[in-house]
Scaffold this active site. Structure first.
Site, PDB file in Angstrom:
ATOM      1  N   HIS A 106      48.410  42.581  39.664  1.00 35.20           N
ATOM      2  CA  HIS A 106      47.926  44.362  39.262  1.00 35.20           C
ATOM      3  C   HIS A 106      48.826  45.270  39.436  1.00 35.20           C
ATOM      4  CE1 HIS A 106      45.082  47.245  38.760  1.00 35.20           C
ATOM      5  NE2 HIS A 106      44.188  46.521  38.231  1.00 35.20           N
TER       6      HIS A 106
ATOM      7  N   ASP B 243      39.522  39.815  36.874  1.00 34.32           N
ATOM      8  CA  ASP B 243      39.439  38.952  35.935  1.00 34.32           C
ATOM      9  C   ASP B 243      39.169  37.489  36.430  1.00 34.32           C
ATOM     10  OD1 ASP B 243      40.993  41.163  33.751  1.00 34.32           O
ATOM     11  OD2 ASP B 243      38.927  40.487  33.497  1.00 34.32           O
TER      12      ASP B 243
END
Ligand code: SDX
Length: 398
Positions: free
Chosen positions: A281, A335
């Site tokens: 991320h 996710d």
């Protein structure tokens, strides 16, 4: 202002000084570059804290509902009971779609991806609500209601239509999450399934200036209509590096096949320098706080409805990946576990990203409204690396 010299242009010619763009160095992907001020959401990537308008998502996912959180994101404060009642009622009254949109969805190929169907149908709302008075608070409120209300109906309608059925009409007596699950199956969902789904929508609703929200702000800054803004954002969310990763995580777990294969799979992927879907991320250097909450929801569903063998593979992959990639600050993101929750709820895999979009419409609309309140059209600059001015070359001489 210091000149920024770029080595050579595409023709290999040395460029002494490219066009000066103040003293800001090139930042691919605008990494770390603040391009707006916002009071909607903040992320502490080192501590793994995500908060909407000052409320940590742990509080919101434990105590709030998606519509209450939507109200908070867009108007900045939690609604009182009258405001929440009115907001819920208005959303319930606007869930239906024009038959023209249903007919349009029926013209789409059933093999098409539901994100493309959603982007087209979201944009089509601009044809039905073409009056564009974006400085009018009532127009802003009405647009928010229509989009929050109709996007889930669009997603569910295309799901039924591509299977050869007529869409299921929304039910006014069901709250937001239950109604969406009902429109997929024509059955009222189990209360635990509805509760978990509503919390998933809270967790996916907003995440500061991610790619699709940035896309929404850029589109909003031209003062176009909110339907075009949402269509831009939906298109951006669909990419596998952004909202499309949840689908790819399941495909990856399928490919790994057993927990024992996880280490091997990782070593090969790292050797090939390919990305592990659901990991990494731009903001977080620890496990995404949303992944932690989603993992708990998955376990709650497994306890009631039976385990999913993929979960053992996912847990082993997380363990092995953290050993290898943790030192680089690469951990599971939102996710990684979301797809396992949706799988257990019986939702088709290629609906995972449209569900992400259903939720993120709340964040996109909050940023749309905030952009309008202090607008300046986005128009960054570039460092030119092309040819210098040169003579025209007639065709016969080339
Ligand atoms: C979402 O921005 C948001 O807030 C997005 C989101 C939201 O709520 O809106 O959180 C939702 O999009 C979650 C992310 C979903 N995407 C994926 O899971 C796809 C896999 N992840 C990566 O593609 C990547 O981690 C990104 C795109 C999410 C972030 O990429 P960055 O910040 O541009 O990092 P990078 O690609 O420059 O990588 C930096 C280093 C590289 O190694 P080096 O070349 O420096 O040695 O980290 C490595 C990368 O190879 N790396 C990974 C990796 N992610 C980064 N290596 C293996 N697997 C990964 N997943």
């Amino acid at each position: 202002m210091e000149a920024i010299s770029v080595e050579t242009n595409e023709g290999g010619e040395k460029i002494e000084n490219s066009k000066q763009v103040e003293n800001i160095p090139l930042r691919p992907g605008l990494e770390g570059v603040p391009v707006t001020q916002s009071s909607i959401c903040d992320i502490d990537g080192n501590k793994g804290i995500l908060q909407y308008r000052g409320y940590p998502i742990s509080e919101l996912s434990a105590n709030s509902s998606f519509l209450e959180t939507t109200y908070l994101l867009i108007w900045g404060e939690l609604p009182n009971s009258q405001q929440l009642h009115d907001f819920q009622e208005e959303v319930q009254m606007h869930r239906r779609l024009s038959f023209r949109i249903i007919d349009m969805l029926k013209c789409f190929p059933e093999s098409g991806h539901p994100m493309d169907a959603l982007q087209s149908s979201a944009a089509s709302l601009g044809l039905f609500y073409s009056k564009r008075v974006i400085d009018n608070p009532q127009y802003i409120y009405d647009s928010v209601i229509r989009l929050i209300a109709k996007i889930p109906t669009m997603v569910a309608a295309f799901e039924l239509i591509r299977k050869g059925h007529d869409p299921i009409r929304p039910r006014d007596d069901l709250e937001y999450a239950s109604n969406f699950l009902y429109m997929l199956t024509e059955k009222e969902p189990d209360p635990l399934a509805a509760r978990v789904f509503d919390k998933c929508l809270i967790l996916h609703a907003e995440h500061s200036l991610n790619a699709s929200t940035f896309s929404a702000r850029v589109t909003a800054s031209t003062l176009t209509d909110p339907y075009a803004v949402i269509a831009s954002a939906v298109g951006t969310l669909g990419g596998p590096l952004h909202g499309g990763a949840n689908e790819d995580v399941i495909a990856m777990l399928e490919e790994i096949g057993t927990p024992e294969n996880a280490g091997n799979y990782l070593d090969n992927a790292i050797k090939r320098k390919s990305k592990i879907m659901g990991f990494g991320h731009r903001e977080y250097r620890v496990k995404d706080p949303r992944a932690c909450v989603l993992q708990k929801f998955a376990e709650e569903l497994f306890a009631k409805f039976g385990k999913d063998e993929m979960y053992e593979i996912a847990k082993r992959l997380e363990e092995e990946a953290i050993n290898r990639l943790g030192p680089k600050g690469i951990y599971p993101n939102v996710d990684f576990y979301s797809g396992l929750v949706y799988r257990k709820l019986g939702i088709s895999r290629d609906l995972f990203t449209p569900i992400f979009a259903i939720s993120r419409v709340a964040g996109w609309l909050a940023h749309w409204r905030e952009q309008l309140s202090a607008n300046r059209i986005f128009r960054p600059t570039q460092i030119y690396t092309g040819k210098k001015i040169r003579e025209w070359e007639p065709l016969e001489g080339r």
